[in-house]
Design a protein around this motif. Structure first.
Motif, PDB file in Angstrom:
ATOM      1  N   THR A 100       0.684  -1.235   0.011  1.00  0.00           N
ATOM      2  CA  THR A 100      -0.008   0.123  -0.021  1.00  0.00           C
ATOM      3  C   THR A 100       0.732   1.241   0.060  1.00  0.00           C
ATOM      4  OG1 THR A 100      -0.744  -0.641   2.304  1.00  0.00           O
ATOM      5  CG2 THR A 100      -2.297  -1.016   0.567  1.00  0.00           C
ATOM      6  N   THR A 116     -10.245   4.429   4.253  1.00  0.00           N
ATOM      7  CA  THR A 116     -10.569   5.514   3.974  1.00  0.00           C
ATOM      8  C   THR A 116     -11.883   6.218   4.427  1.00  0.00           C
ATOM      9  OG1 THR A 116      -9.499   5.063   1.897  1.00  0.00           O
ATOM     10  CG2 THR A 116     -10.576   7.361   1.794  1.00  0.00           C
ATOM     11  N   TRP A 117     -12.789   5.359   4.433  1.00  0.00           N
ATOM     12  CA  TRP A 117     -14.010   5.876   4.909  1.00  0.00           C
ATOM     13  C   TRP A 117     -14.163   6.119   6.504  1.00  0.00           C
ATOM     14  CZ3 TRP A 117     -16.270   7.641   0.960  1.00  0.00           C
ATOM     15  CH2 TRP A 117     -16.042   6.937  -0.282  1.00  0.00           C
ATOM     16  N   VAL A 174      -3.507   5.524   4.058  1.00  0.00           N
ATOM     17  CA  VAL A 174      -4.563   5.780   4.886  1.00  0.00           C
ATOM     18  C   VAL A 174      -4.794   5.044   6.039  1.00  0.00           C
ATOM     19  CG1 VAL A 174      -5.935   6.968   2.970  1.00  0.00           C
ATOM     20  CG2 VAL A 174      -6.264   4.686   3.709  1.00  0.00           C
ATOM     21  N   PHE A 190       0.578   9.291   7.545  1.00  0.00           N
ATOM     22  CA  PHE A 190       0.094   9.180   6.150  1.00  0.00           C
ATOM     23  C   PHE A 190       1.044   9.933   5.034  1.00  0.00           C
ATOM     24  CE2 PHE A 190      -1.980  11.196   2.456  1.00  0.00           C
ATOM     25  CZ  PHE A 190      -2.641  10.204   1.923  1.00  0.00           C
ATOM     26  N   CYS A 248     -11.349   7.434   7.828  1.00  0.00           N
ATOM     27  CA  CYS A 248     -10.772   8.601   7.918  1.00  0.00           C
ATOM     28  C   CYS A 248     -11.967   9.977   7.729  1.00  0.00           C
ATOM     29  CB  CYS A 248      -9.632   8.850   7.113  1.00  0.00           C
ATOM     30  SG  CYS A 248      -8.379   7.796   7.437  1.00  0.00           S
ATOM     31  N   THR A 290      -3.577   3.493  -1.774  1.00  0.00           N
ATOM     32  CA  THR A 290      -4.343   3.204  -0.577  1.00  0.00           C
ATOM     33  C   THR A 290      -5.761   3.979  -0.407  1.00  0.00           C
ATOM     34  OG1 THR A 290      -3.466   4.507   1.171  1.00  0.00           O
ATOM     35  CG2 THR A 290      -2.403   2.363   0.828  1.00  0.00           C
ATOM     36  N   ILE A 291      -5.810   5.030  -0.982  1.00  0.00           N
ATOM     37  CA  ILE A 291      -7.012   6.072  -0.801  1.00  0.00           C
ATOM     38  C   ILE A 291      -8.383   5.186  -1.595  1.00  0.00           C
ATOM     39  CG2 ILE A 291      -8.144   8.221  -1.511  1.00  0.00           C
ATOM     40  CD1 ILE A 291      -5.376   9.317  -1.227  1.00  0.00           C
ATOM     41  N   GLY A 292      -9.145   5.243  -0.862  1.00  0.00           N
ATOM     42  CA  GLY A 292     -10.558   4.239  -1.504  1.00  0.00           C
ATOM     43  C   GLY A 292     -10.639   2.961  -0.998  1.00  0.00           C
ATOM     44  N   SER A 293      -9.545   2.681  -0.018  1.00  0.00           N
ATOM     45  CA  SER A 293      -9.683   1.400   0.568  1.00  0.00           C
ATOM     46  C   SER A 293     -10.731   1.588   1.708  1.00  0.00           C
ATOM     47  CB  SER A 293      -8.442   0.953   1.338  1.00  0.00           C
ATOM     48  OG  SER A 293      -7.920   1.575   2.234  1.00  0.00           O
ATOM     49  N   ALA A 336      -5.915   5.872   9.957  1.00  0.00           N
ATOM     50  CA  ALA A 336      -7.126   5.085  10.409  1.00  0.00           C
ATOM     51  C   ALA A 336      -6.924   4.552  11.732  1.00  0.00           C
ATOM     52  CB  ALA A 336      -7.605   4.059   9.206  1.00  0.00           C
TER      53      ALA A 336
END
Length: 762
Positions: free
Chosen positions: A256, A672-673, A719, A712, A675, A666-669, A723
């Protein structure tokens, strides 16, 4: 606050940062025994490296593979991560990585059954030598991968070693001095198509190549490093092959960096359980590979060394593979290397450096691998070696199977906990006890994740069920403890969870970093990212817990200045010391977060100068730690010292670009939500309760935010770092500053860390 008071407190902080540097100097200086790198070693006459893609520990037994069984008992053995580029490694990439001493990829497509990368064409003969025709395309492909792999580094380093010997002999002869001995046949030969990729020089040329084992004696007479590809891949038949429709990279196996109890026997199977029938195709392939190994040992001279390695996967998903190291000067015991720092584990990139070390050559800077070392154990038997390797493989596979589910569940539970924290701070009195419990339970999940590595859960009949039972049980127990009299009010629940989390991680690091390796809180061994020390996830959790302790403990008098500084210094040492956490990104992260949190805790306004001072202190500690590690013997260096080496060599830019790309990827894993939920929750709290006025609360918020942002920015886990910081910090801080659950209408507290409760806005 008077200007004089500010200067005094800033002076204390400066002295604390200096003290942390001094402590780091002491720890790094004690990390390697004096003269460890100067001990002379008796060189072998040569070395043979036999690669068998797909070979697993479960393929080795006394009846079907007697030659490899004997090697497991007569030499050193270990489990090898073959991770290169992507979550599984096909044969072409494995052979290329062997020759590069660095993670390399293949030119052919990487399909789930490794069909394309298993068809490696033979080199062509031209001008009295041999050339790998597709080599230019392979070099170009690896340049695009940006892992810094220089294909042909092994052959190039052996050639440079031969030239250095020749020049040294000529200079000694001219000077009338004693002429040092010069090795004959200092070159790399290849037997088999795959071995040609590993033995070729950077231009794709070969000194010697033979199509089959009949040419092996001639190859050994020509060169003292011989790489052998018997042309056998140990894989499952179509009916037993893994699911080819699964995209393993997409479920968290891509980028990642306890060892198991190797002597313990796995739990016995239930008496009524029916063992699966062995795959006859796989068994025949393993037997054929064993015959090839037997043919090699028959012609190998007594003063040569032999490495037999399962250097690639036969299909997705990835797994650990055996390494058997024996021959001249190799003691019976466990194999290890400086890249893993853990008994019983090596990496694919270590094979090339091992060949160089066997003949006395130096490992070039282009190789990230290090020679295999042996932890001697004269009483170690073949059965114990195979049992240990099988157990290590099972543990790694079990972690990979539960890992992505753990992260997804953490993202969902963490988002719920953020909602509970928001309600706890700005909602009505209803459901506050429930919200408090949710916040504490979720914050304790990372603690439970570390604790899960203590028992060998992967040996259970239903390993995944046992793993989740441990997670829920430990988190539930911690949550229940926070409701005991004396622990339920003010910041005490948060201090209990944060203290237990930081304490458990610290104990693990001091005792050898044995637990997170076998849980999703660390890295699976097959990923090859980190075998010991603090992984990025655990480091983020540790930083969050330490920041909360620094800010929420009700310090009195001088302790308000001494206590947080001592905690910060201890945390930096645990994170950055080469014998402990050895986390390159964790040093500046926790240092900057601690400095800013202390300044705010002491009542200083965070001006641009203060922020610059924090960044400077963090950078200084990072540089000090890196340089000290770099000055240690090369074999003892951690990846921090090796990174300093890449800076000096000018290749650090490639590493930084690759890590940045991995972090952005890793953004979108699912994490991410989590964060995003934290940002939204923080905005709601800010608008409903107004700006934070307490120095204690503000210090915790600033410290946690700094750890999340810097983590980060400088870690390839992206992320995941914020997280995990949010998972521990957000809910616990809300519990600490929120109203007491038994008195929601409380408007005053003698505890300086507890803010007055504010009625919910209409």
């Amino acid at each position: 606050m008077t200007e004089a008071a500010v200067r005094r407190r800033t002076g204390r902080l400066t002295r604390a940062v200096f003290a942390a540097g001094v402590v780091l100097v002491g720890v790094f200086a004690a990390g390697a025994p004096a003269g460890a790198a100067d001990e002379p070693e008796d060189q072998a006459g040569g070395i043979l490296l036999v690669g068998v893609p797909g070979l697993a520990w479960t393929d080795i037994d006394e009846s079907n593979t007697p030659n490899m069984w004997d090697l497991a008992g007569s030499g050193a053995s270990g489990s090898m991560s073959v991770r290169t580029i992507g979550s599984w490694t096909c044969p072409e990439a494995g052979w290329a990585s062997l020759g590069a001493g660095e993670r390399a990829g293949g030119l052919a497509p990487r399909d789930a059954q490794c069909a394309a990368q298993s068809q490696i064409p033979a080199p062509v003969e031209s001008g009295g030598g041999w050339t790998v025709e597709r080599y230019p395309g392979l070099v170009e492909a690896n340049s695009a991968f940006n892992y810094g792999a220089r294909l042909g580094s092994l052959s190039e380093a052996v050639g440079m070693y031969a030239e250095d010997q020749r020049v040294a002999a000529e200079e000694a002869e001219i000077a009338g001095e004693e002429v040092p001995p010069v090795r004959d046949g200092t070159c790399v030969a290849a037997i088999g198509n795959g071995a040609a990729l590993a033995a070729a020089d950077p231009e794709g040329n070969l000194t010697y190549w033979g199509a089959d084992l009949e040419r092996l004696p001639e190859a050994m007479n020509t060169c003292d490093v011989v790489i052998v590809d018997p042309g056998i891949i140990v894989g499952d038949s179509d009916g037993n092959a893994p699911d080819t429709a699964t995209d393993y990279d997409a479920i968290g196996e891509d980028d990642t960096d306890v060892g198991t109890d190797e002597t313990a026997t796995p739990a016995p199977e239930d008496a009524g359980e029916i063992a699966p029938e062995p795959d006859p195709v796989r068994a025949r392939a393993a037997a054929a590979a064993d015959e090839a190994v037997g043919a090699v040992t028959e012609v190998m001279p007594e003063d040569w060394q032999l490495v037999v390695a399962g250097l690639a996967d036969a299909s997705a998903p990835s797994s650990l593979h055996p390494v058997l190291y024996s021959g001249y000067g190799v003691e019976t015991g466990e194999a290890t290397s400086a890249t893993t720092g853990r008994a019983g584990y090596v990496q694919l990139v270590d094979l090339g450096p091992t060949a160089l070390a066997a003949i006395g050559g130096d490992v070039p800077a282009s190789m990230s691998g290090r020679p295999i070392d042996v932890l001697a154990d004269e009483g170690r038997t073949a059965a114990e070696a195979v049992r240990a390797g099988t157990d290590e493989t099972a543990a790694s596979t079990a972690v990979a199977e539960v890992g992505w589910k753990f992260y997804a569940a953490l993202a969902a539970a963490g988002s719920i906990a953020i909602g509970a924290a928001v309600w706890l701070l700005v909602g009505s009195a209803k459901w506050r006890r429930t919200c408090r419990s949710v916040c504490v339970f979720v914050a304790a999940v990372p603690l439970a994740g570390v604790a899960a590595g203590i028992p060998p859960w992967w040996r259970a009949g239903n390993a995944e069920l046992v793993f989740w039972a441990i997670i829920v049980g430990v988190a539930g127990l911690v949550c229940a403890l926070t409701w005991l009299p004396g622990l339920r009010s003010g910041p005490r629940p948060a201090l209990l969870v944060a203290g237990a989390t930081a304490g458990l991680i610290a104990i693990d690091q001091v005792s050898g970093a044995t637990w997170p390796l076998h849980t999703p809180m660390g890295y699976t061994a097959q990923a090859g990212a980190r075998f010991t020390g603090l992984g990025n996830y655990t480091s983020a959790v540790f930083a969050a817990a330490v920041i909360l302790l620094m800010c929420l403990i009700p310090w009195r008098g001088r302790a308000r200045y001494i206590g947080p500084v001592l905690l910060a210094v201890c945390a930096v040492v645990i994170v950055g010391a080469p014998t402990l956490g050895r986390d390159m990104g964790g040093i500046p992260t926790i240092a900057a977060a601690a400095v800013l949190a202390c300044l705010k805790l002491w009542g200083r306004r965070l001006s641009i100068g203060a922020i610059a001072a924090a960044c400077g202190a963090a950078a200084a500690l990072f540089i000090i730690a890196g340089v000290l590690d770099y000055l240690r013997p090369e074999a003892d260096q951690t990846h921090l010292g090796r990174f300093v080496g890449t800076v000096l060599e000018g290749s650090a830019g490639e590493i930084l670009l690759r890590k940045a790309a991995a972090a952005l990827g890793t953004i979108g894993s699912p994490l991410t939500w989590l964060c995003v939920a934290a940002v939204c929750g923080a905005i709601v709290i800010w608008k409903r309760r107004g700006p934070i006025s307490s120095d204690v609360t503000a210090a915790a918020v600033i410290g946690l935010t700094t750890a999340a942002v810097i983590g980060f920015a400088i870690n390839d886990s992206g992320v995941a770092v914020p997280a995990f910081t949010i998972t521990v910090g957000f809910g616990l801080l809300a519990v600490a500053v929120g109203p007491k659950p038994e008195n929601a209408a409380r408007t005053h507290s003698d505890d300086p860390t507890v803010e007055p409760a504010t009625p919910a806005a209409p």
